[in-house]
Design a protein around this motif. Structure first.
Motif, PDB file in Angstrom:
ATOM      1  N   THR A  78       0.612  -1.252   0.102  1.00 35.49           N
ATOM      2  CA  THR A  78      -0.066  -0.034  -0.013  1.00 35.49           C
ATOM      3  C   THR A  78       0.450   1.479   0.049  1.00 35.49           C
ATOM      4  O   THR A  78       2.321   1.112   0.254  1.00 35.49           O
ATOM      5  N   PRO A  79       0.399   2.291  -0.235  1.00 30.41           N
ATOM      6  CA  PRO A  79       0.929   3.937  -0.112  1.00 30.41           C
ATOM      7  C   PRO A  79       1.433   4.013   1.300  1.00 30.41           C
ATOM      8  O   PRO A  79       3.407   4.430   1.817  1.00 30.41           O
ATOM      9  N   TYR A  80       0.580   3.207   2.086  1.00 29.25           N
ATOM     10  CA  TYR A  80       1.285   3.482   3.509  1.00 29.25           C
ATOM     11  C   TYR A  80       2.361   3.280   3.872  1.00 29.25           C
ATOM     12  O   TYR A  80       3.439   3.710   4.396  1.00 29.25           O
ATOM     13  N   SER A  81       2.286   1.543   3.075  1.00 32.33           N
ATOM     14  CA  SER A  81       3.481   0.571   3.925  1.00 32.33           C
ATOM     15  C   SER A  81       4.893   1.298   2.731  1.00 32.33           C
ATOM     16  O   SER A  81       5.635   1.371   4.052  1.00 32.33           O
ATOM     17  N   TRP A  82       4.560   2.154   1.969  1.00 34.25           N
ATOM     18  CA  TRP A  82       6.053   2.190   1.004  1.00 34.25           C
ATOM     19  C   TRP A  82       6.436   3.275   1.434  1.00 34.25           C
ATOM     20  O   TRP A  82       7.230   3.783   1.441  1.00 34.25           O
ATOM     21  N   ASN A  83       5.390   4.480   1.909  1.00 33.43           N
ATOM     22  CA  ASN A  83       6.069   6.072   2.565  1.00 33.43           C
ATOM     23  C   ASN A  83       6.446   5.430   4.225  1.00 33.43           C
ATOM     24  O   ASN A  83       7.356   5.751   4.319  1.00 33.43           O
TER      25      ASN A  83
END
Length: 474
Positions: A379-384
């Motif tokens: 997810t973008p959250y994890s990648w961030n």
């Protein structure tokens, strides 16, 4: 490597371990034991009690390294999006129902964990009664059974919350079950782990066998305390007098420190070494504390888990891959072969020995990249989160594949400046300054995927909350 004999003796107790799933029947067959082999006789022998302990471990094969376990742990959370090839999508989009158990495995894991618990209960009953083994072995076996029972209950309470608690082997059919509060289950888990630690000694810290060790018990206890504190509150345990009123976070830190002080495991200097194929064996992996052994021999059924007692058949392939073992190497892989025809002259899936592309042998370069499965995407959250520590933390480089390189010797017709990198992913909008610089640099060098924007976005939004993977990726 020491191996354990798995005893699949279908005792009535084991067959009834999933009491909440059995249905009542007015007429039962009268069973007659033709062989004379009873639990009392079987578990009074060395081979019988050894096999019973092997069976207690065997249910871990349905969890360790299995896609179904990953789905129950991570799918539908902030960490992972499911891909188009994911076999358990209902968990990711919250559309699952009781009729979809073949795609969620909830009922199957419920049965498996309670069967594992019942085998542990059998061991806790019959190990003290066995006169064929010495007291030291008895103590070790009791510690292992207590650890494994705690572990199975830990998986149950984390998945279903309040669950029935069984502390003794089943001897008859029960058609009703009472769910006990989560605090009660956690209290019992901690009691088991304390007893396990008391029974296991430093002599059990044998990395060669990778059976349950006192270090593993301390490590699991630290995790249990963290989960309980996070879910129910730092002073939430009241049923277990040993922990009543105590700060669970502080206790978890103490248990973790005991693991560190044991020197049973150490961190690699290079985080990426943890995932090397040469370090996959639990015996040689420096960071491994406890896990499930799988043999590299996939021509036999040696890696198979136990039979499903309710059906008499093997569990489905998401839980038990017949002759296979760890299957997560097929899940956490990227998909590069959806990039279109402009890279077809430098990329192809490596699916057979000594495969060539334009006279260049590509296996050693492309086999680690992908089997072509699209199971999960960050997810973008994890990648961030990873990107925040990208410059100072090794875990980004060891975990995130943000570029794909071509096999040396190949030349791209469509990217005349290509040297090694063929695909590059950036966590930025295509219209941002960072995105513009990356796109300009990649011109004629490699294909650039941006987080959002342009014709090759990874996600539909820059906001992690509503963002979804683009159709081209999933």
């Amino acid at each position: 490597m020491k191996t354990m004999k798995f005893n699949y003796m279908k005792s009535a107790a084991m067959a009834l371990a999933f009491a909440c799933c059995v249905s009542s029947c007015s007429d039962f067959l009268e069973e007659e034991n033709k062989t004379g082999a009873t639990a009392e006789l079987e578990y009074a022998t060395v081979s019988g009690i050894d096999g019973l302990m092997g069976s207690a471990y065997s249910f871990l094969r349905l969890w360790a390294g299995k896609p179904a376990a990953l789905a129950m742990n991570g799918s539908g959370t902030d960490d992972l999006f499911y891909g188009i090839d994911c076999g358990m999508k209902p968990l990711g989009d919250y559309t699952f129902t009781a009729e979809q158990d073949g795609k969620t495995n909830f009922e199957s894991y419920w049965e498996a964990f309670y069967c594992g618990i019942d085998v542990c209960n059998l061991a806790l009953k019959y190990v003290p009664l066995n006169t064929a083994i010495g007291e030291a072995k008895k103590q070790t076996y009791l510690g292992e059974a207590q650890f494994l029972r705690a572990f199975y209950y830990f998986l149950l309470v984390n998945t279903w919350g309040p669950v029935p608690y069984n502390a003794t082997p089943f001897t008859e059919v029960y058609n009703t079950a009472v769910r006990m509060p989560e605090e009660f289950i956690y209290s019992k888990i901690l009691e088991d782990l304390d007893n396990s630690i008391a029974n296991l000694t430093v002599n059990d810290n044998d990395k060669e066998s990778m059976r349950v060790s006192s270090v593993a018990a301390h490590a699991l206890k630290a995790r249990v305390l963290l989960y309980a504190a996070s879910w129910m509150g730092e002073n939430s345990i009241i049923t277990n007098d040993v922990y009543k009123g105590k700060n669970l976070y502080a206790l978890a830190q103490q248990e973790a420190q005991k693991v560190i002080d044991s020197n049973f495991a150490q961190f690699y200097d290079n985080t990426s070494d943890l995932w090397l194929m040469t370090n996959e064996d639990l015996k040689v992996n420096k960071e491994a504390i406890f896990g499930m052994h799988y043999t590299p021999n996939v021509t036999t059924f040696e890696n198979q888990g136990p039979i499903q007692y309710s059906t008499g058949k093997v569990y489905n392939k998401q839980m038990d891959r017949d002759k296979g073992g760890n299957a997560l190497h097929l899940v956490f892989v990227g998909l590069w072969n959806n990039s279109g025809s402009d890279l077809s002259d430098v990329f192809v899936r490596a699916t057979k020995p000594n495969q060539q592309l334009r006279a260049v042998v590509i296996n050693s370069y492309y086999s680690p990249y992908s089997r072509g499965f699209r199971n999960y995407l960050l997810t973008p959250y994890s990648w961030n989160l990873f990107c925040k520590v990208k410059d100072t933390d090794q875990r980004y480089e060891a975990t995130i594949r943000d570029h794909y390189d071509i096999a040396p010797g190949l030349v791209s017709k469509n990217y005349p400046l290509m040297k090694d990198t063929a695909i590059y992913f950036i966590n930025a909008d295509a219209n941002s300054p960072e995105g513009q610089v990356a796109i300009a640099r990649g011109k004629n060098r490699y294909r650039v995927y941006t987080r959002t924007g342009r014709d090759l976005p990874l996600y539909t939004s820059n906001d992690p909350a509503p963002a979804l993977p683009t159709t081209g990726i999933i």
